[in-house]
Design a protein around this motif. Structure first.
Motif, PDB file in Angstrom:
ATOM      1  N   LEU A 100      46.074   4.126  73.116  1.00 44.44           N
ATOM      2  CA  LEU A 100      44.910   3.682  73.258  1.00 44.44           C
ATOM      3  C   LEU A 100      44.029   3.787  71.876  1.00 44.44           C
ATOM      4  CD1 LEU A 100      43.089   2.071  75.290  1.00 44.44           C
ATOM      5  CD2 LEU A 100      41.827   4.395  75.767  1.00 44.44           C
ATOM      6  N   GLY A 101      44.241   4.856  71.234  1.00 47.93           N
ATOM      7  CA  GLY A 101      43.353   5.009  70.142  1.00 47.93           C
ATOM      8  C   GLY A 101      43.918   4.086  69.086  1.00 47.93           C
ATOM      9  N   TYR A 102      45.188   3.772  68.811  1.00 49.52           N
ATOM     10  CA  TYR A 102      45.437   2.822  68.155  1.00 49.52           C
ATOM     11  C   TYR A 102      45.188   1.460  68.415  1.00 49.52           C
ATOM     12  CZ  TYR A 102      47.647   6.946  65.576  1.00 49.52           C
ATOM     13  OH  TYR A 102      47.686   8.024  65.018  1.00 49.52           O
ATOM     14  N   LEU A 103      45.456   1.210  69.584  1.00 46.06           N
ATOM     15  CA  LEU A 103      45.006  -0.221  70.120  1.00 46.06           C
ATOM     16  C   LEU A 103      43.861  -0.359  69.567  1.00 46.06           C
ATOM     17  CD1 LEU A 103      46.083  -2.613  71.482  1.00 46.06           C
ATOM     18  CD2 LEU A 103      44.927  -1.650  73.390  1.00 46.06           C
ATOM     19  N   LEU A 104      42.598   0.673  69.927  1.00 44.16           N
ATOM     20  CA  LEU A 104      41.503   0.417  69.513  1.00 44.16           C
ATOM     21  C   LEU A 104      41.163   0.193  68.015  1.00 44.16           C
ATOM     22  CD1 LEU A 104      39.506   3.062  71.874  1.00 44.16           C
ATOM     23  CD2 LEU A 104      39.334   0.621  71.867  1.00 44.16           C
ATOM     24  N   ALA A 105      41.818   0.927  67.216  1.00 40.35           N
ATOM     25  CA  ALA A 105      41.962   0.873  65.666  1.00 40.35           C
ATOM     26  C   ALA A 105      42.205  -0.496  65.105  1.00 40.35           C
ATOM     27  CB  ALA A 105      42.804   2.095  65.132  1.00 40.35           C
ATOM     28  N   CYS A 106      43.350  -1.116  65.921  1.00 39.52           N
ATOM     29  CA  CYS A 106      43.799  -2.509  65.674  1.00 39.52           C
ATOM     30  C   CYS A 106      42.913  -3.463  65.660  1.00 39.52           C
ATOM     31  CB  CYS A 106      45.118  -2.805  66.451  1.00 39.52           C
ATOM     32  SG  CYS A 106      46.594  -1.950  65.723  1.00 39.52           S
ATOM     33  N   ILE A 107      42.156  -3.230  67.040  1.00 42.90           N
ATOM     34  CA  ILE A 107      41.124  -4.286  67.364  1.00 42.90           C
ATOM     35  C   ILE A 107      39.691  -4.008  66.522  1.00 42.90           C
ATOM     36  CG2 ILE A 107      39.571  -4.780  69.308  1.00 42.90           C
ATOM     37  CD1 ILE A 107      41.339  -4.006  71.326  1.00 42.90           C
ATOM     38  N   GLU A 108      39.663  -2.735  66.242  1.00 40.76           N
ATOM     39  CA  GLU A 108      38.539  -2.801  65.306  1.00 40.76           C
ATOM     40  C   GLU A 108      38.863  -3.129  63.857  1.00 40.76           C
ATOM     41  OE1 GLU A 108      36.372   0.929  65.798  1.00 40.76           O
ATOM     42  OE2 GLU A 108      36.378   1.219  63.588  1.00 40.76           O
ATOM     43  N   ILE A 109      39.927  -2.931  63.370  1.00 38.79           N
ATOM     44  CA  ILE A 109      40.223  -3.602  61.759  1.00 38.79           C
ATOM     45  C   ILE A 109      40.194  -4.995  62.080  1.00 38.79           C
ATOM     46  CG2 ILE A 109      42.309  -3.822  60.187  1.00 38.79           C
ATOM     47  CD1 ILE A 109      42.871  -0.946  61.310  1.00 38.79           C
ATOM     48  N   PHE A 110      40.948  -5.396  62.990  1.00 40.13           N
ATOM     49  CA  PHE A 110      40.852  -7.013  63.522  1.00 40.13           C
ATOM     50  C   PHE A 110      39.296  -7.727  63.334  1.00 40.13           C
ATOM     51  CE2 PHE A 110      40.453 -10.383  66.286  1.00 40.13           C
ATOM     52  CZ  PHE A 110      41.281 -11.514  65.923  1.00 40.13           C
ATOM     53  N   ILE A 111      38.379  -6.960  63.961  1.00 38.88           N
ATOM     54  CA  ILE A 111      37.144  -7.539  64.000  1.00 38.88           C
ATOM     55  C   ILE A 111      36.382  -7.280  62.577  1.00 38.88           C
ATOM     56  CG2 ILE A 111      34.597  -6.879  64.777  1.00 38.88           C
ATOM     57  CD1 ILE A 111      36.145  -6.292  67.610  1.00 38.88           C
ATOM     58  N   VAL A 112      36.520  -6.160  61.994  1.00 33.18           N
ATOM     59  CA  VAL A 112      36.039  -5.925  60.881  1.00 33.18           C
ATOM     60  C   VAL A 112      36.591  -6.745  59.754  1.00 33.18           C
ATOM     61  CG1 VAL A 112      35.989  -4.208  58.872  1.00 33.18           C
ATOM     62  CG2 VAL A 112      35.392  -3.445  61.142  1.00 33.18           C
ATOM     63  N   VAL A 113      37.801  -7.164  59.699  1.00 32.29           N
ATOM     64  CA  VAL A 113      38.374  -7.905  58.631  1.00 32.29           C
ATOM     65  C   VAL A 113      37.677  -9.287  58.921  1.00 32.29           C
ATOM     66  CG1 VAL A 113      40.337  -9.160  57.627  1.00 32.29           C
ATOM     67  CG2 VAL A 113      40.459  -6.653  58.162  1.00 32.29           C
ATOM     68  N   LEU A 114      37.838  -9.735  60.088  1.00 35.18           N
ATOM     69  CA  LEU A 114      37.042 -11.075  60.419  1.00 35.18           C
ATOM     70  C   LEU A 114      35.777 -11.080  60.071  1.00 35.18           C
ATOM     71  CD1 LEU A 114      38.565 -13.413  62.014  1.00 35.18           C
ATOM     72  CD2 LEU A 114      37.263 -12.594  64.103  1.00 35.18           C
ATOM     73  N   LEU A 115      34.774 -10.062  60.432  1.00 33.89           N
ATOM     74  CA  LEU A 115      33.360 -10.157  60.041  1.00 33.89           C
ATOM     75  C   LEU A 115      33.338 -10.034  58.517  1.00 33.89           C
ATOM     76  CD1 LEU A 115      31.824  -7.577  62.265  1.00 33.89           C
ATOM     77  CD2 LEU A 115      31.429 -10.017  62.144  1.00 33.89           C
ATOM     78  N   LEU A 116      33.985  -9.268  57.697  1.00 38.55           N
ATOM     79  CA  LEU A 116      34.059  -9.325  56.197  1.00 38.55           C
ATOM     80  C   LEU A 116      34.364 -10.631  55.709  1.00 38.55           C
ATOM     81  CD1 LEU A 116      36.111  -5.974  54.936  1.00 38.55           C
ATOM     82  CD2 LEU A 116      33.671  -6.814  54.436  1.00 38.55           C
ATOM     83  N   ILE A 117      35.238 -11.203  56.223  1.00 37.32           N
ATOM     84  CA  ILE A 117      35.687 -12.503  55.811  1.00 37.32           C
ATOM     85  C   ILE A 117      34.632 -13.570  55.974  1.00 37.32           C
ATOM     86  CG2 ILE A 117      37.325 -14.567  55.846  1.00 37.32           C
ATOM     87  CD1 ILE A 117      39.432 -12.641  56.131  1.00 37.32           C
ATOM     88  N   TYR A 118      33.796 -13.325  57.144  1.00 41.63           N
ATOM     89  CA  TYR A 118      32.771 -14.118  57.480  1.00 41.63           C
ATOM     90  C   TYR A 118      31.585 -14.061  56.645  1.00 41.63           C
ATOM     91  CZ  TYR A 118      28.684 -16.029  59.775  1.00 41.63           C
ATOM     92  OH  TYR A 118      27.497 -16.748  60.071  1.00 41.63           O
ATOM     93  N   VAL A 119      31.401 -12.705  56.121  1.00 42.24           N
ATOM     94  CA  VAL A 119      30.287 -12.519  55.405  1.00 42.24           C
ATOM     95  C   VAL A 119      30.545 -12.972  53.996  1.00 42.24           C
ATOM     96  CG1 VAL A 119      28.894 -10.645  54.251  1.00 42.24           C
ATOM     97  CG2 VAL A 119      29.421 -10.576  56.603  1.00 42.24           C
ATOM     98  N   LEU A 120      31.652 -12.812  53.535  1.00 41.58           N
ATOM     99  CA  LEU A 120      32.152 -13.077  52.312  1.00 41.58           C
ATOM    100  C   LEU A 120      32.105 -14.747  51.998  1.00 41.58           C
ATOM    101  CD1 LEU A 120      35.105 -10.654  51.389  1.00 41.58           C
ATOM    102  CD2 LEU A 120      33.055 -10.786  50.256  1.00 41.58           C
ATOM    103  N   SER A 121      32.470 -15.397  53.043  1.00 42.46           N
ATOM    104  CA  SER A 121      32.632 -16.792  52.819  1.00 42.46           C
ATOM    105  C   SER A 121      31.044 -17.200  52.968  1.00 42.46           C
ATOM    106  CB  SER A 121      33.296 -17.452  54.073  1.00 42.46           C
ATOM    107  OG  SER A 121      32.761 -17.280  55.382  1.00 42.46           O
ATOM    108  N   THR A 122      30.016 -16.749  53.759  1.00 42.29           N
ATOM    109  CA  THR A 122      28.757 -17.087  53.670  1.00 42.29           C
ATOM    110  C   THR A 122      28.178 -16.865  52.471  1.00 42.29           C
ATOM    111  OG1 THR A 122      28.038 -15.163  54.407  1.00 42.29           O
ATOM    112  CG2 THR A 122      28.282 -16.622  56.083  1.00 42.29           C
ATOM    113  N   ILE A 123      28.627 -15.800  51.757  1.00 40.87           N
ATOM    114  CA  ILE A 123      27.957 -15.467  50.174  1.00 40.87           C
ATOM    115  C   ILE A 123      28.498 -16.702  49.380  1.00 40.87           C
ATOM    116  CG2 ILE A 123      28.153 -14.075  48.336  1.00 40.87           C
ATOM    117  CD1 ILE A 123      28.378 -11.621  50.181  1.00 40.87           C
ATOM    118  N   ARG A 124      29.683 -16.925  49.432  1.00 37.56           N
ATOM    119  CA  ARG A 124      30.098 -17.969  48.767  1.00 37.56           C
ATOM    120  C   ARG A 124      29.279 -19.210  49.028  1.00 37.56           C
ATOM    121  NH1 ARG A 124      34.210 -17.593  46.265  1.00 37.56           N
ATOM    122  NH2 ARG A 124      34.900 -15.798  47.441  1.00 37.56           N
ATOM    123  N   TYR A 125      29.286 -19.407  50.190  1.00 40.33           N
ATOM    124  CA  TYR A 125      28.421 -20.685  50.389  1.00 40.33           C
ATOM    125  C   TYR A 125      27.075 -20.641  49.875  1.00 40.33           C
ATOM    126  CZ  TYR A 125      25.575 -24.101  52.959  1.00 40.33           C
ATOM    127  OH  TYR A 125      24.832 -25.110  53.337  1.00 40.33           O
TER     128      TYR A 125
END
Ligand code: ATP
Ligand code: MG
Lengths: 225, 431
Positions: free
Chosen positions: B19-44
């Protein structure tokens, strides 16, 4: 030639501001291959400390340790890891098993760490399981097993690499009397194939089964005849 | 140690705390998604500032008439004042357009014209119903009076009456032997108010156009400004002609596109760095009371741009801190339970180094799948939207940040393990 030779081994724990603890004050010991030895003593006398040094889990402060005629260099991590892996099998009071893993993984662990291929390790692990009578539990998880069964898994893991030396720290401490006796029986029997077995115990009846009994008192060894 | 064995042992960690690893995976998924989102807005947000790199060193004054509605007379005065001043002043160094406008001809509507033989149209995708687009310009009466077109053939803007529902166009001279005055065809008009926007992100309208005339050959072919960069004031007009098609807009004609003429309406004037230049430009261009306020507008919008840019960077910093804390937390939790396992590995003949390797490998296994998944997903989500512009670097940086967090956490673990006496770790799980 002795399998173990300790020359004036001293172990002192320095714990920050507190006074240093002199756990071992000058141990001299010779053990021949095929011996079974019981180490006894009151709590805090240094039994586990001695066993940890014999098992290369802890470095000695002063003195020399010869294993199989070769001086153990505690400063060389690879060297002592190799000794633990190939020459020593450990059995512990609380089993020291990976509770969420299968019996097979636990027994094969030392072989895998010793770079053996998975298939070969599996074969040897199965043999070890047979020799401790747990082949039926081979595919089960540790947390599903009873204490006695766990200790037999631990013994299987300890002998799977065919080590010369088996060290057991209170192996019966968590078991009921009957199961404990079976476990000790199993350990002592290994001397028949030339292995050396050293058991730390509080229990006189366990110690009586061993060929030789040592007492530790105040960090020094006294032999009981 | 053999890699396959290392891999096998590192997998032990997964099932232990699924469960812990599943949560970690979901968290990484969300964090990477958010990071890319923020970076792409900065680019814009960075695009306008990047395009107008000179904003910092000099300053920009806006020149235009469409965005703030003014009377024709006022606008004319402003344009004249600007022209007189811009041509003669060393204060104004360059002028740029802030948006783009293109027309693409519908193939179906020009079937027999042989346009596919034009070099700029030969490479067109056969599946695409339109030829590749070309620069276009919207011309209205005011502009026509200020910069009259010199035609090779056809009728001037004011003198041509089109068919019902058609927009009159002046074509580049290369079309002259293919089209006749009065021909009609269909075009797709696309425009955006920022250079950085691409075609997927532009407004579009579909028009029927009617040929009113053809440009004089000498009007054409200057490359300056073609890529959307700045061009000098005296090239403004020639650049305006550097296009395939000029759409003519009569005030009375119902031009079906809203906001179409920003193209001509919004120029950016770069003012040189000499002291007092901005003030002089504003003073010179403000007799109509028109350019001075616009000067402030652009100052404000530059300021706003900077604010917008600052915000995503702050978001990013917060995001990284939160991500580090969260991932560090999960990792830390796992590591506490791992200590016991590593003690067992140690007893069975592993060095602490082997233990760390299994830790690092485990982290790689945890990171890879969610990071790749979120990278792929973000491509579809943020490739090019109203507020995002995506770029390969966004992926690289986002995954790099996560990897760095894990590497730091593993290193921290190494330090901790090495401080721990082997015997203590044994004790730890004896208890
Ligand atoms: N890591 C350590 N740091 C400081 N002191 C220690 C450490 N490990 C052991 N000691 C001390 O060394 C002495 C010997 O400890 P050891 O664990 O060898 O005793 P023991 O004979 O095994 O006792 P028990 O029967 O309770 O297991 C004790 O006084 C103990 O407090
Ligand atoms: Mg003890």
């Amino acid at each position: 030639m002795s399998i173990i030779e300790l020359k004036n081994v001293i172990k002192t724990y320095y714990t920050g501001s507190e006074k240093p603890v002199h756990a071992l004050r000058g141990i001299n010991l010779k053990v021949e291959a095929g011996e079974s030895i019981a180490i006894q003593g009151v709590s805090g006398s240094g039994k586990s400390t001695l066993l940890n040094i014999l098992g290369c889990l802890d470095a000695l402060t002063e003195g020399e340790y010869y294993l199989d005629g070769e001086k153990v260099q505690f400063s060389n991590n690879r060297h002592i890891a190799d000794i633990r892996n190939k020459k020593i099998g450990f059995v512990l009071q609380n089993f020291g098993l990976l509770n969420d893993r299968y019996v097979s993984d636990n027994i094969a662990l030392p072989l895998l760490l010793g770079n053996m291929s998975k298939s070969k390790a599996d074969k040897l692990a199965m043999e070890a399981a047979k020799s401790t009578g747990i082949e039926k539990l081979y595919g089960k998880k540790i947390k599903k097993l009873s204490g006695g069964e766990r200790q037999r898994v631990a013994i299987a893991r300890a002998i799977v690499t065919d080590p010369e030396l088996i060290l057991a720290d209170e192996p019966t401490g968590s078991l009921d009397k009957a199961t404990g006796e079976q476990v000790v029986e199993m350990l002592v029997k290994m001397t028949q194939s030339g292995k050396t077995v050293i058991i730390v115990t509080h229990d006189d009846s366990v110690a009586e089964r061993c060929g030789r009994r040592l007492y530790i008192e105040d960090g020094l060894i006294r032999e009981v005849i | 140690m053999k890699f396959s064995n290392l891999l096998f042992i590192s997998m032990f960690q997964f099932r232990k705390n699924a469960l812990g690893y599943l949560l970690a995976c979901i968290e990484i998924f969300i964090v990477v998604l958010l990071l890319i989102y923020v970076l792409s807005t900065i680019r814009y947000y960075n695009i306008p500032i990047k395009t107008l790199e000179h904003v910092e060193s000099s300053r920009l004054v806006n020149y235009g008439y469409n965005k703030i509605q003014r009377s024709d007379a006022e606008l004319k005065a402003a344009i004249l004042a600007f022209e007189n001043y811009a041509y003669n002043s060393s204060d104004i160094s360059r002028i740029g357009r802030t948006g783009w406008i293109r027309t693409s001809i519908l193939k179906e509507s020009v079937k027999d014209k042989g346009l596919e033989q034009f070099p700029d149209k030969t490479g067109s995708d056969p599946e695409d119903p339109y030829f590749p687009g070309n620069n276009a310009l919207v011309y209205d009466r005011l502009i026509a009076e200020k910069f009259p077109l010199t035609l090779e053939k056809g009728y001037q803007f004011t003198t041509y009456a089109t068919d019902e529902g058609c927009i009159p166009v002046i074509l580049h001279s290369q079309y002259m032997d293919r089209f006749n005055v009065g021909d009609t065809f269909r075009v797709r008009l696309q425009w955006a108010d920022q250079w950085a926007r691409d075609e997927y992100d532009a407004c579009e309208a579909f028009l029927t156009v009617q040929v009113a005339g053809f440009l004089n050959k000498s009007n054409y072919h200057t490359e300056i400004g073609a890529g959307g960069s700045f061009f000098t004031a005296d090239m403004l007009v020639t650049n305006a002609f550097n296009c395939d098609m000029i759409l003519l807009r009569d005030e009375n004609a119902n031009f079906p596109v809203d906001g179409y003429d920003f193209m001509i309406s919004t120029f950016l004037i770069e003012v040189s760095e000499s002291s007092g230049a901005v003030e002089r430009v504003i003073n010179q261009l403000s007799p109509t009371g028109f350019c001075a306020p616009l000067g402030n507008v652009i100052d404000d919008s530059v300021y706003m741009l900077k604010q917008k840019t600052a915000k995503p960077i702050i978001n990013l910093i917060i995001l990284i801190i939160v991500a580090a804390a969260a991932i560090g937390g999960i990792n830390g939790m796992n590591q506490i339970s791992q200590k016991r396992d590593f003690g067992i590995y140690y007893i069975c003949g592993a060095t602490w180094g082997n233990c760390i390797k299994t830790d690092i490998l485990r982290n790689v296994l945890i990171i890879t799948i969610p990071a790749v998944l979120s990278g792929v997903l973000s491509y579809f989500l943020f490739r090019s939207t109203e507020t995002n512009v995506l770029n390969l670097w966004d992926f690289i940086i986002a995954i790099g940040v996560i990897a760095a967090i894990y590497i730091i956490s593993s290193l921290w673990y190494v330090i901790n393990l090495q401080r721990m006496k082997p015997a203590d770790s044994v004790k730890e799980w004896e208890d």
